[in-house]
Each structure stands twice: as C-alpha cells, then as structure tokens.
Scaffold this motif. Structure first.
Motif, mmCIF file in Angstrom:
data_model
loop_
_atom_site.group_PDB
_atom_site.id
_atom_site.type_symbol
_atom_site.label_atom_id
_atom_site.label_comp_id
_atom_site.label_asym_id
_atom_site.label_seq_id
_atom_site.Cartn_x
_atom_site.Cartn_y
_atom_site.Cartn_z
ATOM 1 N N VAL A 59 0.838 -1.207 0.000
ATOM 2 C CA VAL A 59 0.000 0.000 0.000
ATOM 3 C C VAL A 59 0.869 1.252 0.000
ATOM 4 C CG1 VAL A 59 -1.641 1.330 1.379
ATOM 5 C CG2 VAL A 59 -1.975 -1.129 1.081
ATOM 6 N N ASN A 60 1.930 1.231 0.785
ATOM 7 C CA ASN A 60 2.821 2.402 0.810
ATOM 8 C C ASN A 60 3.456 2.648 -0.555
ATOM 9 O OD1 ASN A 60 2.262 2.744 3.516
ATOM 10 N ND2 ASN A 60 4.112 1.696 4.220
ATOM 11 N N ARG A 61 3.871 1.567 -1.207
ATOM 12 C CA ARG A 61 4.455 1.726 -2.551
ATOM 13 C C ARG A 61 3.417 2.223 -3.545
ATOM 14 N NH1 ARG A 61 6.885 -3.266 -1.388
ATOM 15 N NH2 ARG A 61 5.339 -4.288 -2.702
ATOM 16 N N PHE A 62 2.211 1.692 -3.455
ATOM 17 C CA PHE A 62 1.155 2.060 -4.398
ATOM 18 C C PHE A 62 0.782 3.532 -4.273
ATOM 19 C CE2 PHE A 62 -3.393 2.571 -5.366
ATOM 20 C CZ PHE A 62 -3.408 2.156 -6.697
ATOM 21 N N THR A 63 0.699 4.023 -3.053
ATOM 22 C CA THR A 63 0.301 5.422 -2.830
ATOM 23 C C THR A 63 1.473 6.382 -2.946
ATOM 24 O OG1 THR A 63 0.607 5.180 -0.439
ATOM 25 C CG2 THR A 63 -1.598 4.735 -1.332
ATOM 26 N N VAL A 65 3.322 7.243 -0.502
ATOM 27 C CA VAL A 65 3.422 7.974 0.768
ATOM 28 C C VAL A 65 3.962 7.023 1.819
ATOM 29 C CG1 VAL A 65 2.161 9.230 2.559
ATOM 30 C CG2 VAL A 65 1.476 9.439 0.156
ATOM 31 N N PHE A 68 1.648 5.394 4.680
ATOM 32 C CA PHE A 68 0.248 5.691 4.382
ATOM 33 C C PHE A 68 -0.684 4.674 5.048
ATOM 34 C CE2 PHE A 68 -3.633 5.306 1.905
ATOM 35 C CZ PHE A 68 -4.002 6.619 1.692
ATOM 36 N N SER A 69 -0.189 3.456 5.232
ATOM 37 C CA SER A 69 -1.016 2.411 5.829
ATOM 38 C C SER A 69 -1.360 2.688 7.283
ATOM 39 C CB SER A 69 -0.296 1.055 5.741
ATOM 40 O OG SER A 69 -0.304 0.562 4.430
ATOM 41 N N LEU A 72 -4.672 4.390 7.645
ATOM 42 C CA LEU A 72 -5.643 3.463 7.047
ATOM 43 C C LEU A 72 -5.977 2.336 8.022
ATOM 44 C CD1 LEU A 72 -7.269 2.513 4.579
ATOM 45 C CD2 LEU A 72 -5.198 1.318 3.799
#
Length: 411
Positions: A59-63, A65, A68-69, A72
C-alpha cells in the motif's frame, strides 16, 4: 509473506465466513443487526489483511506515501471497534428510540475519531517507513504520537465496553439459549484477547516514553493477540445467526436424537432402516429419516411396554424434585428402555434355544424368550407424546432410565 501469515490466515477465514453468510445478510439487510454484522465482518477482514507487513509495504508503494497504511489501518481498527459496540447495542434490545440514539452517538464518536486519526497523520512527519513498529518508533513524534494515542484510546474504550457488556449479558442469558451463550462466550474471549493486545501496546509505548526499549511487546506479542481477538469476536457474532437458522436447528435435533435412534434402529422395520441416504443428503432429510426409524422402533416395542415401569419411574422422578412434565419424559424413557432390554434379552434367549434344538425355524419369532415374553395388553400402552429430543436426552442421561433398563435385563 511469512511474516504476514499470522494475520492473513484469520483474515481469510473471516472472508470465508462473510461469503457463506452473504445470502442471509443480503436477505435480511433491512434489519439493523444484519447491517452491523456485515460492517463488522468487512472491517475485520480489512484490518487483518491490511495490517500484515507485506500488505503495508504494498500500500505504501502504491500510494507513494511513506507509512500511508498507518492512518488506514488505525482508522479501520477504530471502525471495527465501533461496529462491535453498535452490534452489542442492537442485540441488547430496549426501546427502539433509545437504541437508535445510542447507535448514532457511537457512529458519530468513532467516525470523529477516525477523521482525527487522518488529520493528525497529515499534520505530523513520518518519513521513515516502518512495517511492524510504527507505534514505538514514532512514539515521541509530535502529532504522530497523538494519532497513535487517539486510536489506542478509542480501541480501549470500545474493547472494554464490548467485553463488559457481553460478560453481563452472558450471565443473564438462560442456559437453554445455547447458540447465543456460545456466541457471547466467544465475543467475551475475543474481547479479553483484545485487551491483552492493548496492554502490550500501551506497555511498549509507556516504556518508550520512559526511555526503555520494550518494543517486542508491540511487534511480537500484540499481533497474534489481535488476530485471535478479531477472529473470536467475528465468529461470536456469527454463531447466534447460524444457531438460529432452520438448518442448525435440524442439525441440533438430528444430533440429539442419536442415542434413541441407535437403541431403536434394530427394532424398526427393515424398509425404514434401509432407505438410502447419500453423503450429500440435506440434514432435513436425514432428520426425517431418523425420526421415522425411531417412530417405527417405538411401534415395534409397544407390546413390550410395562405400565408398572412407567409408574415407578414417574414416582422416582417426582421424588427427586423433577417437574411434572420432565417426570413424564423420564417415565416414558424408562418404559421404553425397559422394553428395549426385555426385547433384546428375549431375542438372545430365543437364539440360544433355537441353536440348542437345531430348529428348522431358526430366525423366526417363536415367542420363546427364556422367561421374558411380551406383556399381554388389551390395548398396548403408548408414550405420552413428549418431544423426541427430550425423550432422547433422558433416555441417554437419566439414572432412573438406566436403572429401569438394567432391571429389565436382569429379569
């Protein structure tokens, strides 16, 4: 991937539960408890899957940021806690207006906490990605620290309320409501595990604030407790729904009739005993078949019923303080057990006599039973019409019934 299995496995189980119950949830979507159950299952699945380190990294790589998780997952945990409290409020009943107000207040409070978590993360600085120890690594970072405390406080309040409320409800629930009691016990156990998770988290944070390093409590001890808690709580909310279904009731009755079916199947007509059942036969069909075998066996034993056994068992049951209704069930079960014992002994004596005489009529019912013969009735006595499940329970467990069976065999 290995580091995420401890969360992925229970998460997958919750997904399976959600898929299995999806038709029921869809049909009863107009009922507030069903919506709360659906929200709880969805939140539980998301928390377990998104909180796993491999998913956090993805998720961090995808966003793009770092961390970021964090908001979330923390927000989902807060929403999960709120869903638990809402469902307990729905289950607890009470005046509809009061329940609605309490539900709206809970949703508003936990929704506000979720928004605060996002805002605090946006205000803080967390440039270094932490997959497993963000809580303790940023324990002293302005705004991120407040975000962590905010989610832990909301989660502590929700988990404590859930555990206390279910514990009180469990003590007030009648023992006959087994699915509900089982569900409440599972929820309370999950709540206790969740409190253990929170103790580990708070202790690790407190150690950081005091200059000590007890990060292992947060990174190693807390995740298994969280996984077990989410699974137990979600399963606990599902059990009463399954337990109240027609299929579960049929299965419970089918299982409860086993001791009576086992004792009487040898006396039932062969046409009833040999009706084919496949492994995929529905439990409702199996229940009907089992009831037919029991009814046929009772009819076959009617001429062996002894009213004196029933009277003696009824008086013994009443003498032990049993209610009139239960004493009647015990009396019926005792008369039936005695008839089983007399008929079995007669069959054995008859087989021995036939073997000794080398009779050509071997295997027929000659009526000779070495002294144990059917009773002569102008009209064979009948059972009092009590439910078969109650009859099966006393047939298996009552000491009065066991004594009647043993006396019939000795005679």
């Amino acid at each position: 991937m290995k580091s995420g299995l401890i969360l992925y496995v229970p998460g997958a189980l919750l997904v399976l539960i959600l898929l299995v119950k999806a038709p029921t949830l869809r049909r009863r979507w107009d009922q507030p408890p069903m919506r709360a159950v659906c929200a709880l299952l969805v939140m539980g699945c998301l928390v377990l899957i998104l909180a796993a380190p491999p998913t956090i990294a993805a998720v961090n790589r995808f966003t793009g940021v770092a961390n970021f998780s964090a908001p979330l997952v923390f927000g989902l945990i807060t929403a999960f806690s709120g869903s638990c409290v809402v469902l307990v409020l729905q289950w607890g009943g009470g005046p509809p207006a009061v329940v609605r107000r309490a539900t709206r207040l809970t949703v508003a409070v936990y929704g506000g906490v979720t928004v605060a978590i996002v805002v605090l993360f946006a205000m803080g600085e967390a440039p270094v990605e932490r997959l497993r120890d963000l809580d303790t690594y940023y324990a002293d970072t302005p705004w991120i620290r407040e975000m962590i405390v905010c989610y832990l406080l909301a989660h502590t309040v929700g988990s404590s309320a859930l555990t206390v409320l279910t514990g009180r409800w469990l003590r007030r629930t009648h023992p006959s409501l087994r699915p509900l009691r089982t569900g409440l016990a599972l929820i309370m156990t999950g709540g206790l595990l969740d409190l253990g998770y929170l103790v580990a988290k708070w202790t690790a944070l407190g150690a950081r604030w005091s200059g000590r390093d007890w990060d292992g409590l947060s990174t190693d001890a807390a995740p298994p407790l969280a996984a077990g808690a989410a699974l137990m709580v979600a399963t606990g909310f599902i059990v009463p729904l399954v337990g109240g279904s027609a299929t579960w009731r049929d299965f419970s009755e089918y299982r409860g009739l086993h001791p009576l079916w086992k004792a009487l199947r040898g006396f039932a007509a062969s046409s009833v005993r040999t009706v084919p059942l496949t492994w995929w036969s529905p439990v409702g069909i199996r229940l009907i078949h089992r009831e037919s075998v029991i009814d046929d066996g009772i009819l076959a034993l009617a001429r062996w019923f002894d009213p004196a056994v029933r009277r003696a068992a009824y008086e013994a049951a009443r003498g032990q303080g049993l209610s009139e209704a239960r004493a009647e069930v015990v009396a019926d079960a005792a008369m039936l057990a005695a008839a089983c014992g007399r008929r079995t002994a007669a069959a054995a004596a008859e087989a021995d006599a036939v073997t000794e005489a080398d009779a050509v009529t071997a295997g027929t019912d000659t009526g000779f039973d070495g002294g144990s013969v059917p009773l002569r009735h102008s009209e064979p006595p009948r059972l009092s019409g009590q439910p078969l499940t109650a009859l099966a329970r006393e047939f298996r467990a009552s000491p009065i019934v066991a004594a009647a069976r043993a006396a019939a065999v000795r005679a």
